[in-house]
Design a protein around this motif. Sequence first.
Motif, PDB file in Angstrom:
ATOM      1  N   SER A 173      83.797 103.711  73.124  1.00 16.54           N
ATOM      2  CA  SER A 173      83.399 104.401  71.897  1.00 16.54           C
ATOM      3  C   SER A 173      82.896 103.418  70.851  1.00 16.54           C
ATOM      4  O   SER A 173      82.162 103.793  69.950  1.00 16.54           O
ATOM      5  N   VAL A 174      83.289 102.145  70.972  1.00 13.04           N
ATOM      6  CA  VAL A 174      82.722 101.141  70.071  1.00 13.04           C
ATOM      7  C   VAL A 174      81.302 100.807  70.507  1.00 13.04           C
ATOM      8  O   VAL A 174      80.389 100.665  69.688  1.00 13.04           O
ATOM      9  N   PHE A 175      81.131 100.690  71.843  1.00 15.07           N
ATOM     10  CA  PHE A 175      79.793 100.354  72.345  1.00 15.07           C
ATOM     11  C   PHE A 175      78.787 101.469  72.093  1.00 15.07           C
ATOM     12  O   PHE A 175      77.626 101.220  71.794  1.00 15.07           O
ATOM     13  N   ALA A 176      79.282 102.726  72.265  1.00 16.84           N
ATOM     14  CA  ALA A 176      78.363 103.862  72.393  1.00 16.84           C
ATOM     15  C   ALA A 176      77.331 103.985  71.270  1.00 16.84           C
ATOM     16  O   ALA A 176      76.139 104.095  71.568  1.00 16.84           O
ATOM     17  N   PRO A 177      77.742 103.978  69.972  1.00 15.22           N
ATOM     18  CA  PRO A 177      76.706 104.209  68.951  1.00 15.22           C
ATOM     19  C   PRO A 177      75.582 103.194  69.032  1.00 15.22           C
ATOM     20  O   PRO A 177      74.402 103.567  69.004  1.00 15.22           O
ATOM     21  N   ALA A 178      75.962 101.926  69.185  1.00 14.34           N
ATOM     22  CA  ALA A 178      74.929 100.891  69.205  1.00 14.34           C
ATOM     23  C   ALA A 178      74.079 101.000  70.461  1.00 14.34           C
ATOM     24  O   ALA A 178      72.855 100.855  70.412  1.00 14.34           O
ATOM     25  N   SER A 179      74.713 101.273  71.592  1.00 12.49           N
ATOM     26  CA  SER A 179      73.938 101.293  72.826  1.00 12.49           C
ATOM     27  C   SER A 179      73.058 102.552  72.878  1.00 12.49           C
ATOM     28  O   SER A 179      71.928 102.490  73.348  1.00 12.49           O
ATOM     29  N   ASP A 180      73.562 103.677  72.350  1.00  9.68           N
ATOM     30  CA  ASP A 180      72.715 104.882  72.286  1.00  9.68           C
ATOM     31  C   ASP A 180      71.495 104.627  71.413  1.00  9.68           C
ATOM     32  O   ASP A 180      70.367 104.983  71.765  1.00  9.68           O
TER      33      ASP A 180
END
Lengths: 529, 483
Positions: A504-511
């Motif tokens: 969930s930490v990765f998700a916003p940036a990777s999206d």
Amino acid sequence: MTAAATGFSWLSAITFLPLLGALLIGLARLGANPDENGVLEPKEQQRIDNTARQVALLFTLLVFGVSVWIFFALYDPAQPGFQLIEQIEWLGGGVSYKMGVDGISILFVLLTTFVMPICILASWKSINKRVGDYMIAFLVMETLILGVFCALDLFLFYFFFEGSLIPMFLIIGVWGSAGTKEFAGFTMPSRVYAAVKFFLYTLLGSVLLLVAMAWIYFKAGTTDIPTLQQFAFPAHAQTWLWLAFFASFAVKVPMWPVHTWLPDAHVQAPTAGSVVLASILLKMGGYGFLRFSLPMFPIASAEFAPLIFALSIMAIIYTSLVALAQEDMKKLIAYSSVAHMGLVTMGIFTATPQGVEGALFQMLSHGFISGALFLCVGVLYDRMHTREIAAFGGLVHRMPFYAFLFLFFTMGNVGLPGVSGFVGEFLTLAGAFKYNTWIAFFATTGVILSAAYALRLYRKVMYGELTKTNLMAIPDVDQRELVMLGVLMAFALYLGVNPSPALSVFAPASDHLIQNYNAALTAFAGGAQ
Amino acid sequence: MTDIMNGFSYAIPEVMLAVGAMALLIAGVFFGDKSAKPISLAAVLLLAAALLAALFIEPKQGASLFGGAFRADAFATFAKIIIYAAGAFAILMSDRYLAGEKLGRFEYPVLIVLATFGMSLMASANDLISLYMGIETHSLALYILAAFNRDSRRSTEAGLKYFVLGALSSGMLLYGASLIYGFAGSTSFQEIARVASASGADAGLIVGLVFLISGLAFKVSAAPFHMWAPDVYEGAPTPVTAFFASAPKIAGMALFVRALVAPFPDIIDQWRPVIAAIAIASMLIGAFSAIAQTNIKRLMAYSSIGHMGYALIGLAAGTKEGVSAVLIYMAIYVVMTIGTFACILLMRRRGGLTENISDLAGLSRTNGPMGLVVTILFFSLAGVPVTAGFFGKWFVFVAAVNAHMVWLAVVGAVISVISAYYYLRVVWIMWFNDPAPAFERGTAPALGFTAALCAVLIFPILVMPPFIGALIVAAQNAAAALF
């Protein structure tokens, strides 16, 4: 762009805190009175060495504490963009000292600050000569690595990225293991050979990045990363720029066929050096792909993705086979690192949410597991002063705790469900399946091979009868080693069972990254028609 | 008459140096060699005063003196400040050496002041005649300095070699200058620029230009006119070598830049390939020849040949960024060089200097602070980030790319990896090898101070925002004065 609302430059603080520790260790020696050859009285030397160890541990723990606090108190995981931004004019004309983190970098910052105290602990007893210099080198390295992950300016990134070669060069060369190597008619200590190879190999990869950076600066007028990520480079220029960046990051990751410096460096480096190398330094390559190649050169990235997949699959299969034939434990784990990083590069360039998040997760998990495996080898090396697989066997009878820990990390390396390695492997493979079934098929065979070499290593070292007489009295892990490995195990286990906090930490940036990437490709395709 | 008097006010540093050098000479003759120390001190103070004067009298718009032969502008000031500082450090650093070799003669500081006077003229030369005068004034002093240890065979050989080859290069330079004068009808740079842009690339002018470039390349020891450097560096007394490697290089490079950019801006396409070729040849020779060296002074000679190659990349760009890159590069180069030679002068065992690289073995253990200083300086010489040397490389590469010469930047970058090898070798000998006997400690505080100061400048001071920013702004202003 959100400016730093906190008022205090927390990222700079954690980046330069280790440097302060290094300075203190340096100052601690000023009072000493060496003889004319620079040698101290043994007692005084001991006192200074202990101070160095304690200061290093204190500062790395402090940095870890502060970084955890930053993560929980200041960092907003929901936000896709850069946070905690700080900026100072540096070279003028668009090159500034700019720091900040986003979902891609924050966990690497935490990984770094987490691994460093473990490295200091791992060196507590095994490093006895020039302890002060050693601790200074590690603290300087922590500063440089944190700088790499926090830099929001391409020039600043390069500055730290290349700078990190210096302490690692010294660590391998000074505290590396014994043995000599024949090279081009000269006989030299193999640690020197490994250190120089490491330095020149990486430097050669990076100078092209330097020229590319100069070109980018010329075209875009700035090296500010957020600006560059919005800057649409012309398609033909992207090809060359991408290749220049690729040269640098591929050596760092390392990708097949430019991986040959890694086994040498790993084998020669002291245990903690190997841990830093495997857990953090390799990640700088993957991080570079995600931070620069994909967002800045989307068209070239799409164009070159097949190349990356081919090299990644070569890495996964070929280096796994090479690992199968190794007689040296560290070399085996080094080759397995290359294979695992192959999954990472493959995942990144699928440019799917699963692939990118999987790659990030795999890097994180590899940071725990391969670091722990090198520590496990270090435990044996400290006791027996050899890394030959053939020198061991049947250790399970004498070292039950060690056997358990080693088994856990071996399984993590194989990618057993329940351990963090599985999540990363699964996600990257899922991403690859979305992209192309054959790629995923070949990559999956690598997973099988990884089971083969890891289990072979475990069987040869741990099982069988304890026949070698010098192993009869080998002691089990002590408290210090138990703490180091236990902490790593806890994290690997936690993330294996419950990966969502990290994801969930990765998700916003990777999206956000993938969205922009696809938008750029669509725009390009639209323009081409 | 008043015009000339006004003009003099912009040449105060030069006047101070010329008059001061003569006064010191007279004092020296009067009091003999026992006055060597006070005269050295006075020479340092004189150079410091000239430095301050140069800082304060710099004309905003630049001023031409003596019928346009002498130009006082920001560009000249930038070079002069470094030249004076390097001269002062050269005198400070030689104290211990001269005492040890029993060479404490009063002529030494006087010659250095005279050489800096000549270099000062070079930095301001705006005319073919003043260019030649500047070069000869500084060269004659340098020839004597190279042979200063007159009872040493190596030193006299170095002086003679330097003199013969230097005379040859002066001849080439004069020949080129006379051709240029013949075709342009004037020795003034402005006048030559006017003729060159009106008549275009005239064959005679080009031939003259090539000879001029050859002569100038000799002075900065750029390939293929570099052959004198290793022998002279090795043979000359070490503090003299330190001086050779620093001040004359920046003076020569400043003159090189002005003599091409001021009179020939419109025929840049004619000289750019020549400069690029010289740059590449210098970098290559610097990188490859240094690998096999065992003597640290020879190593530094090849290193400086290579560094001149990098600086010339900026000149090949021929733009404002290029010129400011040359100045930034040279400023950082001079700091690194002075620091390194201070360390070489500290390589002293049982009263004698040692010059072998292998003598540095295990230095980081036997003498931690000195090991750290040499490590910082050598990583900087190699251009590895975190040190100021990296900034020098960055700016010349940016300048090359801006001038659409990406290929030149790529060549420079790749060669920098080759040259990194021999810098790295010195570092690994210091860190990885078993210690050689330690060097004497505490015999020369001035050298220790100089070395430490240079290392601290290289890292971290010149890396930090306000300081590197100030250097860049100064270099940009200096470069703007030529355009």
